[in-house]
Scaffold this active site. Structure first.
Site, PDB file in Angstrom:
ATOM      1  N   ASP A   1      22.323   6.801 -62.354  1.00 32.43           N
ATOM      2  CA  ASP A   1      20.993   6.642 -61.756  1.00 32.43           C
ATOM      3  C   ASP A   1      20.948   5.414 -60.856  1.00 32.43           C
ATOM      4  O   ASP A   1      20.376   5.449 -59.766  1.00 32.43           O
ATOM      5  CB  ASP A   1      19.916   6.501 -62.833  1.00 32.43           C
ATOM      6  CG  ASP A   1      19.607   7.805 -63.545  1.00 32.43           C
ATOM      7  OD1 ASP A   1      19.905   8.876 -62.993  1.00 32.43           O
ATOM      8  OD2 ASP A   1      19.069   7.736 -64.657  1.00 32.43           O
ATOM      9  N   GLU A   2      21.539   4.324 -61.323  1.00 34.96           N
ATOM     10  CA  GLU A   2      21.573   3.095 -60.514  1.00 34.96           C
ATOM     11  C   GLU A   2      22.284   3.335 -59.186  1.00 34.96           C
ATOM     12  O   GLU A   2      21.824   2.897 -58.137  1.00 34.96           O
ATOM     13  CB  GLU A   2      22.304   1.980 -61.266  1.00 34.96           C
ATOM     14  CG  GLU A   2      21.450   1.204 -62.203  1.00 34.96           C
ATOM     15  CD  GLU A   2      22.214   0.025 -62.780  1.00 34.96           C
ATOM     16  OE1 GLU A   2      22.382  -0.975 -62.057  1.00 34.96           O
ATOM     17  OE2 GLU A   2      22.621   0.121 -63.943  1.00 34.96           O
ATOM     18  N   ALA A   3      23.404   4.012 -59.250  1.00 39.70           N
ATOM     19  CA  ALA A   3      24.182   4.270 -58.028  1.00 39.70           C
ATOM     20  C   ALA A   3      23.412   5.162 -57.054  1.00 39.70           C
ATOM     21  O   ALA A   3      23.377   4.897 -55.849  1.00 39.70           O
ATOM     22  CB  ALA A   3      25.521   4.911 -58.392  1.00 39.70           C
TER      23      ALA A   3
ATOM     24  N   ALA B   1      20.572   3.176 -55.458  1.00 38.53           N
ATOM     25  CA  ALA B   1      21.104   2.253 -54.452  1.00 38.53           C
ATOM     26  C   ALA B   1      21.476   3.004 -53.170  1.00 38.53           C
ATOM     27  O   ALA B   1      21.195   2.542 -52.063  1.00 38.53           O
ATOM     28  CB  ALA B   1      22.321   1.506 -55.007  1.00 38.53           C
TER      29      ALA B   1
ATOM     30  N   ARG C   1      21.610  -2.668 -71.361  1.00 35.35           N
ATOM     31  CA  ARG C   1      22.609  -1.805 -71.988  1.00 35.35           C
ATOM     32  C   ARG C   1      23.487  -2.579 -72.965  1.00 35.35           C
ATOM     33  O   ARG C   1      24.049  -2.000 -73.883  1.00 35.35           O
ATOM     34  CB  ARG C   1      23.493  -1.141 -70.932  1.00 35.35           C
ATOM     35  CG  ARG C   1      22.855   0.037 -70.271  1.00 35.35           C
ATOM     36  CD  ARG C   1      23.865   0.788 -69.400  1.00 35.35           C
ATOM     37  NE  ARG C   1      23.195   1.089 -68.164  1.00 35.35           N
ATOM     38  CZ  ARG C   1      23.543   0.662 -66.966  1.00 35.35           C
ATOM     39  NH1 ARG C   1      24.599  -0.085 -66.800  1.00 35.35           N
ATOM     40  NH2 ARG C   1      22.844   0.987 -65.910  1.00 35.35           N
TER      41      ARG C   1
END
Length: 130
Positions: free
Chosen positions: A107-109, A112, A63
């Site tokens: 999306d990452e959160a 996870a 990013r």
């Protein structure tokens, strides 16, 4: 209700430096990802490879790069994935899902959260009505 699948084999490999380190040389970046594929070839039965999806959702490091650097790295990885026996869907139109992309923070959160709860067996495949 049904339980989640029991994952009996757990394999992990991390390569350093990360993909974003190859901003000036996308082909070298793809080679760094090829190390992960080589590892998968070693631990995964060959008959399963053609049934297994391969995707890359890059994280925060990419990013931070310019749009041109991001595009170059992601294109090199798409080319790498397309040449494997794994299932890979190249993006053929703008509204199609992208299997090689930069993941947004949300999306990452979510990924996870799902991973942690799966490992802790907090999430189950039970019907909430049960």
């Amino acid at each position: 209700g049904e339980r989640l699948p029991n994952v009996t084999d757990d394999f992990f490999l991390e390569v350093k430096p990360g993909l974003s380190s190859y901003a000036a040389n996308p082909e070298e970046g793809a080679k760094s990802i090829a190390q992960l594929l080589d590892f998968a070839y070693q631990v995964m039965p060959p008959e399963q490879q053609s049934k297994t999806w391969v995707k890359l959702y890059a994280t925060a490091g990419l990013r931070l790069l310019s749009q041109g650097e991001q595009d170059g790295l992601l294109a090199a990885v798409r080319g790498l994935f397309a040449a494997t026996p794994f299932v890979f869907e190249p993006r053929t139109r703008p509204d199609a899902p992208d299997w090689v992309k930069i993941s947004d923070g949300l999306d990452e959160a979510v990924d996870a959260w799902i991973s942690a709860n799966y490992i802790l067996e907090v999430v189950a495949a039970d019907d909430p009505a049960d």
